[in-house]
Design an enzyme around this catalytic site. Structure first.
Site, PDB file in Angstrom:
ATOM      1  CE  LYS A   3      -2.213  -1.436   3.483  1.00  0.00           C
ATOM      2  NZ  LYS A   3      -1.050  -1.888   3.368  1.00  0.00           N
ATOM      3  CB  CYS A  23     -10.451   2.065  15.104  1.00  0.00           C
ATOM      4  SG  CYS A  23      -8.887   1.697  14.471  1.00  0.00           S
ATOM      5  CG  MET A  56      -9.189  -3.732  14.626  1.00  0.00           C
ATOM      6  SD  MET A  56      -9.199  -1.452  16.007  1.00  0.00           S
ATOM      7  CE  MET A  56      -8.281  -1.481  16.588  1.00  0.00           C
ATOM      8  N   GLY A 110      -4.471   1.661  13.921  1.00  0.00           N
ATOM      9  CA  GLY A 110      -4.701   0.889  13.055  1.00  0.00           C
ATOM     10  C   GLY A 110      -5.197   2.528  11.887  1.00  0.00           C
ATOM     11  CD  GLN A 111      -8.814   5.612  11.943  1.00  0.00           C
ATOM     12  OE1 GLN A 111      -9.431   6.626  11.015  1.00  0.00           O
ATOM     13  NE2 GLN A 111      -9.661   5.391  12.490  1.00  0.00           N
TER      14      GLN A 111
HETATM   15  N1  LIG Z   1     -17.123  -4.777   9.817  1.00  0.00           N
HETATM   16  C1  LIG Z   1     -16.011  -4.894  10.035  1.00  0.00           C
HETATM   17  N2  LIG Z   1     -16.696  -2.825  10.271  1.00  0.00           N
HETATM   18  C2  LIG Z   1     -15.405  -1.719  10.641  1.00  0.00           C
HETATM   19  C3  LIG Z   1     -14.413  -2.143  11.186  1.00  0.00           C
HETATM   20  C4  LIG Z   1     -13.895  -4.153  10.888  1.00  0.00           C
HETATM   21  O1  LIG Z   1     -13.360  -4.238  11.647  1.00  0.00           O
HETATM   22  N3  LIG Z   1     -15.243  -4.945  10.567  1.00  0.00           N
HETATM   23  N4  LIG Z   1     -13.727  -2.075  11.603  1.00  0.00           N
HETATM   24  C5  LIG Z   1     -13.607   0.103  11.987  1.00  0.00           C
HETATM   25  C6  LIG Z   1     -12.293   0.241  12.261  1.00  0.00           C
HETATM   26  S1  LIG Z   1     -10.864  -0.118  13.585  1.00  0.00           S
HETATM   27  C7  LIG Z   1     -12.169   1.779  11.530  1.00  0.00           C
HETATM   28  S2  LIG Z   1     -11.100   2.335  11.924  1.00  0.00           S
HETATM   29  C8  LIG Z   1     -12.782   1.637  10.508  1.00  0.00           C
HETATM   30  C9  LIG Z   1     -13.047   2.942   9.626  1.00  0.00           C
HETATM   31  O2  LIG Z   1     -13.698   2.965   9.361  1.00  0.00           O
HETATM   32  P1  LIG Z   1     -13.420   4.520   7.790  1.00  0.00           P
HETATM   33  O3  LIG Z   1     -12.933   5.907   8.293  1.00  0.00           O
HETATM   34  O4  LIG Z   1     -14.843   4.870   7.765  1.00  0.00           O
HETATM   35  O5  LIG Z   1     -12.790   4.243   6.429  1.00  0.00           O
HETATM   36  P2  LIG Z   1     -11.993   4.756   5.562  1.00  0.00           P
HETATM   37  O6  LIG Z   1     -12.482   3.929   4.061  1.00  0.00           O
HETATM   38  O7  LIG Z   1     -10.958   4.783   5.774  1.00  0.00           O
HETATM   39  O8  LIG Z   1     -12.563   5.992   5.406  1.00  0.00           O
HETATM   40  C10 LIG Z   1     -12.265   7.033   5.420  1.00  0.00           C
HETATM   41  C11 LIG Z   1     -12.587   8.112   3.956  1.00  0.00           C
HETATM   42  O9  LIG Z   1     -12.144   9.411   4.313  1.00  0.00           O
HETATM   43  C12 LIG Z   1     -11.975   9.717   2.549  1.00  0.00           C
HETATM   44  N5  LIG Z   1     -10.582  10.611   2.605  1.00  0.00           N
HETATM   45  C13 LIG Z   1      -9.353  10.000   2.418  1.00  0.00           C
HETATM   46  N6  LIG Z   1      -8.613  10.759   2.418  1.00  0.00           N
HETATM   47  C14 LIG Z   1      -9.711  12.000   3.161  1.00  0.00           C
HETATM   48  C15 LIG Z   1      -8.565  13.582   3.274  1.00  0.00           C
HETATM   49  O10 LIG Z   1      -7.714  13.474   3.430  1.00  0.00           O
HETATM   50  N7  LIG Z   1     -10.036  14.069   3.564  1.00  0.00           N
HETATM   51  C16 LIG Z   1     -10.986  14.298   3.481  1.00  0.00           C
HETATM   52  N8  LIG Z   1     -12.614  14.823   3.774  1.00  0.00           N
HETATM   53  N9  LIG Z   1     -11.439  12.297   3.445  1.00  0.00           N
HETATM   54  C17 LIG Z   1     -10.015  11.131   3.156  1.00  0.00           C
HETATM   55  C18 LIG Z   1     -11.858   8.108   2.308  1.00  0.00           C
HETATM   56  O11 LIG Z   1     -12.045   8.648   0.687  1.00  0.00           O
HETATM   57  C19 LIG Z   1     -12.903   7.399   2.257  1.00  0.00           C
HETATM   58  O12 LIG Z   1     -14.085   7.340   1.791  1.00  0.00           O
HETATM   59  O13 LIG Z   1     -14.640   1.134  10.223  1.00  0.00           O
HETATM   60  C20 LIG Z   1     -14.738   0.012  11.649  1.00  0.00           C
HETATM   61  N10 LIG Z   1     -15.621  -0.124  10.850  1.00  0.00           N
HETATM   62  N1  LIG Z   2      -4.167  -4.136   4.791  1.00  0.00           N
HETATM   63  C1  LIG Z   2      -4.864  -2.976   5.924  1.00  0.00           C
HETATM   64  N2  LIG Z   2      -3.728  -2.466   7.079  1.00  0.00           N
HETATM   65  C2  LIG Z   2      -4.834  -2.015   7.798  1.00  0.00           C
HETATM   66  C3  LIG Z   2      -5.623  -1.267   7.713  1.00  0.00           C
HETATM   67  C4  LIG Z   2      -6.916  -1.819   6.708  1.00  0.00           C
HETATM   68  O1  LIG Z   2      -7.744  -1.444   6.533  1.00  0.00           O
HETATM   69  N3  LIG Z   2      -5.860  -2.639   5.441  1.00  0.00           N
HETATM   70  N4  LIG Z   2      -6.623  -1.323   8.506  1.00  0.00           N
HETATM   71  C5  LIG Z   2      -5.794  -0.475   9.782  1.00  0.00           C
HETATM   72  C6  LIG Z   2      -6.371  -0.093  10.933  1.00  0.00           C
HETATM   73  S1  LIG Z   2      -7.649   0.528  11.415  1.00  0.00           S
HETATM   74  C7  LIG Z   2      -6.776  -1.164  12.579  1.00  0.00           C
HETATM   75  S2  LIG Z   2      -7.644  -1.076  13.025  1.00  0.00           S
HETATM   76  C8  LIG Z   2      -5.954  -2.750  11.781  1.00  0.00           C
HETATM   77  C9  LIG Z   2      -6.726  -4.202  12.278  1.00  0.00           C
HETATM   78  O2  LIG Z   2      -5.877  -4.867  12.493  1.00  0.00           O
HETATM   79  P1  LIG Z   2      -6.309  -6.561  13.414  1.00  0.00           P
HETATM   80  O3  LIG Z   2      -7.106  -6.092  14.765  1.00  0.00           O
HETATM   81  O4  LIG Z   2      -4.974  -7.380  12.794  1.00  0.00           O
HETATM   82  O5  LIG Z   2      -7.100  -6.977  11.540  1.00  0.00           O
HETATM   83  P2  LIG Z   2      -8.655  -7.462  11.595  1.00  0.00           P
HETATM   84  O6  LIG Z   2      -8.489  -8.035  10.497  1.00  0.00           O
HETATM   85  O7  LIG Z   2      -9.361  -6.265  12.125  1.00  0.00           O
HETATM   86  O8  LIG Z   2      -9.117  -8.046  13.144  1.00  0.00           O
HETATM   87  C10 LIG Z   2      -8.302  -9.183  12.563  1.00  0.00           C
HETATM   88  C11 LIG Z   2      -7.786 -10.135  14.053  1.00  0.00           C
HETATM   89  O9  LIG Z   2      -8.636 -10.178  14.554  1.00  0.00           O
HETATM   90  C12 LIG Z   2      -9.112 -11.440  15.731  1.00  0.00           C
HETATM   91  N5  LIG Z   2      -9.962 -11.187  16.741  1.00  0.00           N
HETATM   92  C13 LIG Z   2     -11.600 -11.980  15.835  1.00  0.00           C
HETATM   93  N6  LIG Z   2     -12.331 -12.240  16.886  1.00  0.00           N
HETATM   94  C14 LIG Z   2     -11.336 -12.431  18.236  1.00  0.00           C
HETATM   95  C15 LIG Z   2     -11.918 -12.508  19.975  1.00  0.00           C
HETATM   96  O10 LIG Z   2     -12.883 -12.289  20.480  1.00  0.00           O
HETATM   97  N7  LIG Z   2     -10.413 -11.900  21.053  1.00  0.00           N
HETATM   98  C16 LIG Z   2      -9.606 -11.500  20.243  1.00  0.00           C
HETATM   99  N8  LIG Z   2      -7.994 -11.456  20.420  1.00  0.00           N
HETATM  100  N9  LIG Z   2      -9.271 -11.567  18.957  1.00  0.00           N
HETATM  101  C17 LIG Z   2     -10.051 -12.063  17.675  1.00  0.00           C
HETATM  102  C18 LIG Z   2      -8.263 -12.859  14.534  1.00  0.00           C
HETATM  103  O11 LIG Z   2      -7.974 -13.378  14.992  1.00  0.00           O
HETATM  104  C19 LIG Z   2      -7.083 -11.684  13.988  1.00  0.00           C
HETATM  105  O12 LIG Z   2      -5.905 -11.811  13.779  1.00  0.00           O
HETATM  106  O13 LIG Z   2      -5.376  -2.594  10.429  1.00  0.00           O
HETATM  107  C20 LIG Z   2      -4.408  -1.359  10.348  1.00  0.00           C
HETATM  108  N10 LIG Z   2      -3.837  -1.844   9.513  1.00  0.00           N
HETATM  109  S1  SF4 Z   3       3.177   2.800   6.802  1.00  0.00           S
HETATM  110 FE1  SF4 Z   3       1.489   0.559   7.323  1.00  0.00          FE
HETATM  111  S2  SF4 Z   3       0.616   0.809   5.083  1.00  0.00           S
HETATM  112 FE2  SF4 Z   3       1.709   2.566   4.931  1.00  0.00          FE
HETATM  113  S3  SF4 Z   3       3.845   1.352   3.826  1.00  0.00           S
HETATM  114 FE3  SF4 Z   3       4.189   0.780   6.421  1.00  0.00          FE
HETATM  115  S4  SF4 Z   3       2.863  -0.572   6.704  1.00  0.00           S
HETATM  116 FE4  SF4 Z   3       1.899  -0.492   4.651  1.00  0.00          FE
HETATM  117 MO   LIG Z   4      -9.393   0.552  12.692  1.00  0.00          MO
END
Ligand SMILES: Nc1nc2c(c(=O)[nH]1)N[C@H]1C(S)=C(S)[C@@H](COP(=O)(O)OP(=O)(O)OC[C@H]3O[C@@H](n4cnc5c(=O)[nH]c(N)nc54)[C@H](O)[C@@H]3O)O[C@H]1N2
Ligand SMILES: Nc1nc2c(c(=O)[nH]1)N[C@H]1C(S)=C(S)[C@@H](COP(=O)(O)OP(=O)(O)OC[C@H]3O[C@@H](n4cnc5c(=O)[nH]c(N)nc54)[C@H](O)[C@@H]3O)O[C@H]1N2
Ligand code: SF4
Ligand SMILES: [Mo]
Length: 768
Positions: free
Chosen positions: A84, A173, A358, A395-396
């Site tokens: 990425k 998150c 997460m 995460g973010q």
């Molecule tokens: N089912 C399920 N749902 C989840 C999760 C999950 O594990 N499972 N994880 C949750 C978690 S941990 C997270 S962090 C959230 C993420 O959820 P979101 O934050 O809703 O997802 P993103 O796709 O990161 O949305 C970012 C938006 O900002 C826009 N964008 C990018 N750059 C800029 C900028 O500079 N300015 C503006 N104004 N916009 C910009 C992108 O186009 C995108 O539409 O999702 C949550 N929802």
């Molecule tokens: N490529 C990529 N990288 C990312 C992101 C992305 O969208 N894409 N998003 C970023 C963001 S905002 C986030 S929050 C992170 C998420 O990073 P992660 O948390 O690593 O990813 P997820 O896919 O949300 O969750 C996967 C994990 O949840 C665990 N899990 C499910 N149920 C349970 C439970 O009951 N207990 C415990 N202990 N574990 C459980 C699974 O075992 C698995 O390891 O990734 C960040 N990095």
């Molecule tokens: S900050 Fe995360 S998404 Fe970007 S290069 Fe490093 S590991 Fe990859």
């Molecule tokens: Mo997140």
């Protein structure tokens, strides 16, 4: 105009062609732009994607970002990137970038000049406040907000308008991580840093698919193992992933049962005398809270925990029932594996890092599971020294820097809590507003904010850098709510999304390196970048949008900065909130001249390990000093196992687990516009365990219907692809906006952190 569905479909087909235009090595471009005579200029910026916070060098040619390499000077990634990061600049140049403001008129979105759209936002805000009060307007931001974005939002809404209706997607998150830190240590964010990876002997991942989600950190860990074959990596998880594949041991537990596994490890540490008595004696105090705390699925759910002091003896007694044998029944983890884990943590010769993300945060007992894992490190004294670290990964890219440090949550201020008189006074003084302006009581956390909008208690919401119409749990309720009459929704984004689809005003934003910004990563590292290229059309940074609207509302005095220098001026003002050795932030000049600076950095010196006098100037004495708590001790909490909000039953016999893949960023709005990433994983799918699939006659690619109590969705099956759920579980990633898995998820949350549990609900699985 192309619909987004047509666009994504066309792109998948064009992707192969586009891939051929990619330069070899580290150079990438969306179109084959020949290098100009001047060649590239390379400028630093942190990666736009995950919370690892890799330092990048961006190659700019003729005003266009055309190349990326990892910054060798960044201690985070030392010149590496993941897929990425390398392709990140392509996200600037998707065909359908938002370049002009759009306003809804008679149901149609109409292009208007940016100034007119900003006038409308300001007048709508004023009108709503006049008619329905301050708490009828809200802002919903993001851990992808830059620090200046979040700071401007908080200052306008909390200081100017006077409402605590400020939330961010980091509630979905990181909020369990925050409440975990606060309850155990009294201060937010990790005590350790990524250098712990270079010192540890044992890594235990508690529900973190690190190979895909934090790939550069994962590769640092693998590199450590290559040079030192005694290193052990244990993947504790509920689903088999690429992380499990690379680990020395993969141990699967039943969803939610990590609470019991952690307690069983503590039970074994104590039974075997593997605890560090001197550390416990001097640096730990024991506590208990309420039990049977609920799940928050009903509106206006309220909960306040109460800490009761106990003792080591009392803690031991509570743990008695968590024998490895009993916990094997709850978790499915063999008792011998629990003993093995305890023997690793309990070996005084081994340094241990626990990583999580997460799995432990999106948990209806999210705060508790953090406490329970901290307990393991506290019983053994394996904390705050190089290689000994309980490490909550973010995460973010700026969940820490912006949401947690600037405090863009209903209950927070740039320093401290709204309920604390001193913190409010500090904010009032720095912001130059009467203290009475800043409301005391928190209003709504994220889920409750969307519920309030549905009920009509909130009438105006401004959404920036987040896509809630894909990412909110139990999505249908919240989407229906937003679409109701009498609701006004402003969305700032860079591309059209399901959230801009329901907006009344769409503001085009300047993206990442099209404006100056500052992020803060997982290890307390603050990173600044300059504007490197021009934004398209009338696109404007989120910070400047907020300032333009504030000025139109009559709050101009709070935002006296110039467009050229406002980021620097905001940083200098914001830094005043964090003076002192426990949280001192770097100067603007230091940020500009380094790939990143870790706080606390009193007198310009970074602090790598907190709470130990050897490394942390805020710590008193000669060794550990947990100064975040009034007793200067870290708190061990007894937290029991309690079941998930919804578990499989006869009618809905499968667990639904959701998450991500390495190629895509969240809702795919950015990565699905990068041809090479989109082509790699072009659509959503459901992972089914091969035995379940065989039993139900499901083959790879067959259409499978998932039904929960809230909704249904049909997707193609994936069997033994990227990951493998255990029998009785299905897994769906959420990057595909045309296959909205959140229509099925449940809005249950941790009563302490209010973070929803996206990892567990019950579904029915059928061949469609
Ligand atoms: N089912 C399920 N749902 C989840 C999760 C999950 O594990 N499972 N994880 C949750 C978690 S941990 C997270 S962090 C959230 C993420 O959820 P979101 O934050 O809703 O997802 P993103 O796709 O990161 O949305 C970012 C938006 O900002 C826009 N964008 C990018 N750059 C800029 C900028 O500079 N300015 C503006 N104004 N916009 C910009 C992108 O186009 C995108 O539409 O999702 C949550 N929802
Ligand atoms: N490529 C990529 N990288 C990312 C992101 C992305 O969208 N894409 N998003 C970023 C963001 S905002 C986030 S929050 C992170 C998420 O990073 P992660 O948390 O690593 O990813 P997820 O896919 O949300 O969750 C996967 C994990 O949840 C665990 N899990 C499910 N149920 C349970 C439970 O009951 N207990 C415990 N202990 N574990 C459980 C699974 O075992 C698995 O390891 O990734 C960040 N990095
Ligand atoms: S900050 Fe995360 S998404 Fe970007 S290069 Fe490093 S590991 Fe990859
Ligand atoms: Mo997140």
């Amino acid at each position: 105009m192309l619909s987004r569905r047509e666009l994504f479909k066309g792109m998948a087909m064009a992707a192969a062609a586009a891939a051929q235009q990619v330069f070899p090595g580290v150079l990438f471009a969306t179109t084959a732009v020949p290098p100009s005579a001047n060649g590239l200029s390379w400028k630093k910026a942190p990666c736009r994607f995950c919370g690892t916070g890799c330092g990048l060098l961006i190659g700019v040619d003729n005003g266009r970002a055309v190349a990326v390499k990892g910054d060798p000077a960044s201690s985070v990634n030392r010149g590496l990137c993941c897929v990425k990061g390398y392709h990140s600049v392509m996200a600037l140049y998707g065909k359908d970038r938002l370049t002009h403001a759009l306003v809804r008129r008679n149901g149609q979105m109409v292009k208007v000049p940016m100034q007119e759209a900003l006038d409308l936002v300001a007048s709508k805000l004023k009108e709503t406040i006049q008619q329905s009060g301050k708490d009828s307007v809200s802002i919903y931001g993001s851990g992808q907000w830059t620090i200046p974005d979040g700071y401007a939002a908080s200052k306008l809404f909390k200081g100017g308008i006077g409402t605590n209706n400020v939330e961010a997607n980091a509630r979905l998150c990181m909020s369990s991580a925050v409440t975990g830190f606060m309850t155990s240590f009294g201060l937010d964010e990790p005590m350790g840093c990524y250098d712990d990876i270079d010192h540890a002997d044992v890594f235990v991942l508690w529900g973190n698919n690190m190979a895909e989600m934090h790939p550069v950190l994962f590769s640092r860990m693998l590199e450590r193992r290559v040079t030192n074959p005694n290193i052990k990596i244990i993947d504790l998880a509920t689903r088999w992933t690429r992380t499990s594949m690379a680990a020395d041991r993969s141990i699967l537990f039943r969803p939610q049962s990590d609470l019991a596994v952690a307690n069983a490890i503590c039970h074994e540490l104590i039974r075997n005398g593997w605890t560090n008595s001197a550390f416990i004696q001097n640096h730990v105090s024991f506590h208990e809270g309420k039990i049977n705390i609920g799940y928050g699925t009903q509106d206006k759910f309220a909960f306040t925990d109460e800490a009761k002091s106990t003792s080591l003896a009392e803690f031991k007694k509570r743990l008695e029932e968590y024998t490895p044998e009993k916990v094997e029944q709850i978790s499915g983890v063999p008792a011998k594996d629990i003993r093995y884990l305890a023997s690793l943590y309990g070996d005084p010769a081994k340094k241990c890092v626990s990583f999580w993300c997460m799995g432990m945060n999106q948990h209806s007992r999210g705060t508790w599971i953090q406490n329970n894992v901290y307990n393991i490190h506290l019983l053994t004294g394996k904390i705050s020294t190089p290689g000994n670290s309980p490490f909550s990964l973010t995460g973010q890219p700026s969940a820490c820097g912006t949401v947690r440090e600037v405090g863009t949550l209903t209950n927070r201020l740039p320093h401290g809590e709204t309920t604390n008189e001193k913190d409010r006074q500090m904010a009032a003084e720095i912001w130059g507003v009467p203290v009475a302006n800043i409301p005391v009581k928190p209003t709504y956390h994220t889920v409750e904010m969307f519920r309030a909008l549905d009920r009509g208690d909130i009438k105006f919401m401004w959404i920036q850098v987040t896509n809630p119409m894909v990412t909110m749990p139990k999505l249908k309720r919240y989407r229906d709510g937003m679409k109701k009459d009498g609701r006004f929704v402003v969305v700032s984004d860079v591309y059209p999304t399901p959230t801009t689809d329901i907006a009344d005003v769409i503001l085009p934003s300047a993206f990442w390196i099209e404006r100056e910004g500052i992020f803060g990563n997982s290890e307390r590292r603050t990173q600044q970048w300059d504007q490197l290229v021009d934004p398209p059309g009338e696109a404007m940074s989120d910070t400047w949008q907020l300032i333009e609207v504030a000025r139109r509302m009559g709050h101009g005095k709070l935002f006296p900065w110039s467009r050229e220098t406002h980021v620097k001026e905001i940083w200098n003002e914001y830094r005043r909130f964090h003076h002192g050795p426990a949280h001192e932030m770097a100067t603007y000049e230091a940020l500009r001249s380094n790939p990143g600076v870790q706080w606390p950095c009193p007198n310009g010196k970074e602090t790598k390990w907190r709470y130990h006098a050897k490394w942390d100037p805020a710590a008193k004495g000669k060794s550990w000093d947990f100064y975040g708590k009034p007793d200067r001790k870290a708190w061990i909490w007894f937290r029991p196992y309690e079941p998930a909000a919804e578990s499989p039953d006869k009618e809905y016999p499968f667990w639904l687990n959701t998450g991500r893949v390495v190629e895509h960023w969240h809702t795919g709005s950015l990565t699905r516009r990068i041809p090479i990433l989109h082509q790699a994983v072009p659509n959503g799918y459901v992972e089914v365990n091969p035995n379940d699939a065989k039993r139900m006659g499901i083959r790879n690619g067959d259409r499978v219907k998932l039904t929960s109590r809230r909704g249904a969705l049909t997707l193609p099956a994936m069997i033994d692809g990227r990951g493998r759920p255990p029998e009785g579980m299905v897994f769906v990633p959420f990057f595909d906006e045309s296959l909205l898995i959140n229509e099925l998820t449940l809005d249950a949350f941790c009563p302490i952190s209010k973070q929803p549990d996206y990892k567990k609900c019950a579904v029915k699985v059928e061949r469609a």
